[in-house]
Motif scaffolding. Sequence first.
Motif, PDB file in Angstrom:
ATOM      1  N   PHE A   5       0.804  -1.219   0.000  1.00  0.00           N
ATOM      2  CA  PHE A   5       0.000   0.000   0.000  1.00  0.00           C
ATOM      3  C   PHE A   5       0.836   1.267   0.000  1.00  0.00           C
ATOM      4  CE2 PHE A   5      -3.151  -2.986   1.849  1.00  0.00           C
ATOM      5  CZ  PHE A   5      -4.076  -2.897   0.818  1.00  0.00           C
ATOM      6  N   VAL A   6       2.030   1.221   0.551  1.00  0.00           N
ATOM      7  CA  VAL A   6       2.896   2.398   0.607  1.00  0.00           C
ATOM      8  C   VAL A   6       3.272   2.874  -0.804  1.00  0.00           C
ATOM      9  CG1 VAL A   6       5.126   3.298   1.380  1.00  0.00           C
ATOM     10  CG2 VAL A   6       3.742   1.898   2.927  1.00  0.00           C
ATOM     11  N   PRO A   7       3.771   2.011  -1.678  1.00  0.00           N
ATOM     12  CA  PRO A   7       4.078   2.486  -3.037  1.00  0.00           C
ATOM     13  C   PRO A   7       2.833   2.944  -3.792  1.00  0.00           C
ATOM     14  CG  PRO A   7       5.146   0.384  -2.648  1.00  0.00           C
ATOM     15  CD  PRO A   7       4.250   0.647  -1.490  1.00  0.00           C
ATOM     16  N   LEU A  10       1.973   6.384  -2.453  1.00  0.00           N
ATOM     17  CA  LEU A  10       2.931   7.370  -2.973  1.00  0.00           C
ATOM     18  C   LEU A  10       2.667   7.654  -4.447  1.00  0.00           C
ATOM     19  CD1 LEU A  10       6.253   6.300  -1.229  1.00  0.00           C
ATOM     20  CD2 LEU A  10       4.793   8.254  -0.696  1.00  0.00           C
ATOM     21  N   LEU A  11       2.338   6.632  -5.210  1.00  0.00           N
ATOM     22  CA  LEU A  11       2.027   6.818  -6.620  1.00  0.00           C
ATOM     23  C   LEU A  11       0.757   7.651  -6.791  1.00  0.00           C
ATOM     24  CD1 LEU A  11       2.769   6.180  -9.539  1.00  0.00           C
ATOM     25  CD2 LEU A  11       1.397   4.105  -9.350  1.00  0.00           C
ATOM     26  N   ALA A  12      -0.242   7.381  -5.969  1.00  0.00           N
ATOM     27  CA  ALA A  12      -1.485   8.155  -6.029  1.00  0.00           C
ATOM     28  C   ALA A  12      -1.223   9.612  -5.645  1.00  0.00           C
ATOM     29  CB  ALA A  12      -2.538   7.539  -5.112  1.00  0.00           C
ATOM     30  N   ALA A  13      -0.403   9.831  -4.622  1.00  0.00           N
ATOM     31  CA  ALA A  13      -0.066  11.196  -4.213  1.00  0.00           C
ATOM     32  C   ALA A  13       0.696  11.908  -5.330  1.00  0.00           C
ATOM     33  CB  ALA A  13       0.751  11.176  -2.924  1.00  0.00           C
ATOM     34  N   LEU A  14       1.599  11.199  -5.985  1.00  0.00           N
ATOM     35  CA  LEU A  14       2.345  11.771  -7.092  1.00  0.00           C
ATOM     36  C   LEU A  14       1.408  12.154  -8.235  1.00  0.00           C
ATOM     37  CD1 LEU A  14       5.096  12.456  -8.370  1.00  0.00           C
ATOM     38  CD2 LEU A  14       5.135  10.124  -9.257  1.00  0.00           C
ATOM     39  N   LEU A  15       0.431  11.318  -8.531  1.00  0.00           N
ATOM     40  CA  LEU A  15      -0.531  11.622  -9.591  1.00  0.00           C
ATOM     41  C   LEU A  15      -1.370  12.858  -9.253  1.00  0.00           C
ATOM     42  CD1 LEU A  15      -1.725   8.047 -10.627  1.00  0.00           C
ATOM     43  CD2 LEU A  15      -0.287   9.624 -11.936  1.00  0.00           C
ATOM     44  N   VAL A  16      -1.762  12.971  -8.004  1.00  0.00           N
ATOM     45  CA  VAL A  16      -2.553  14.132  -7.586  1.00  0.00           C
ATOM     46  C   VAL A  16      -1.730  15.414  -7.722  1.00  0.00           C
ATOM     47  CG1 VAL A  16      -3.642  15.255  -5.597  1.00  0.00           C
ATOM     48  CG2 VAL A  16      -4.104  12.844  -6.081  1.00  0.00           C
ATOM     49  N   VAL A  17      -0.474  15.369  -7.262  1.00  0.00           N
ATOM     50  CA  VAL A  17       0.386  16.550  -7.351  1.00  0.00           C
ATOM     51  C   VAL A  17       0.670  16.889  -8.812  1.00  0.00           C
ATOM     52  CG1 VAL A  17       2.709  17.415  -6.835  1.00  0.00           C
ATOM     53  CG2 VAL A  17       1.402  16.227  -5.078  1.00  0.00           C
ATOM     54  N   HIS A  18       0.906  15.886  -9.604  1.00  0.00           N
ATOM     55  CA  HIS A  18       1.186  16.094 -11.015  1.00  0.00           C
ATOM     56  C   HIS A  18      -0.039  16.672 -11.735  1.00  0.00           C
ATOM     57  CE1 HIS A  18       3.041  15.195 -14.926  1.00  0.00           C
ATOM     58  NE2 HIS A  18       4.168  15.219 -14.222  1.00  0.00           N
ATOM     59  N   ALA A  19      -1.220  16.195 -11.380  1.00  0.00           N
ATOM     60  CA  ALA A  19      -2.454  16.718 -11.980  1.00  0.00           C
ATOM     61  C   ALA A  19      -2.643  18.190 -11.605  1.00  0.00           C
ATOM     62  CB  ALA A  19      -3.649  15.888 -11.532  1.00  0.00           C
TER      63      ALA A  19
END
Length: 91
Positions: A5-7, A10-19
């Motif tokens: 769940f950690v990766p 982190l991937l979901a958080a990265l997608l949100v920031v990138h969006a």
Amino acid sequence: MGNRFVPLFLLAALLVVHAQLWFGRGSVSNVAALQQKLLAQRSANDQARQVNERLANEVRDLKEGLEMVEEKARSELGMVKPNEILVNIGK
């Protein structure tokens, strides 16, 4: 199981920031548009400043010009305003 769940988190958080970077309020395109508006506003301000300076110079010239005309009229033509008393101290 917890390590998976950690990766993903982190991937979901990265997608949100990138969006947000590309589509949000502070997006790249939004910042570029605001910079263009800022340049246009600065140009308009510079033009308005030049007009204001020109008008201020004209007003100053008119004020000084009237004073010069009045001074010449007093000295050369003996102009006296209403309710003034002319006292001529001559040589």
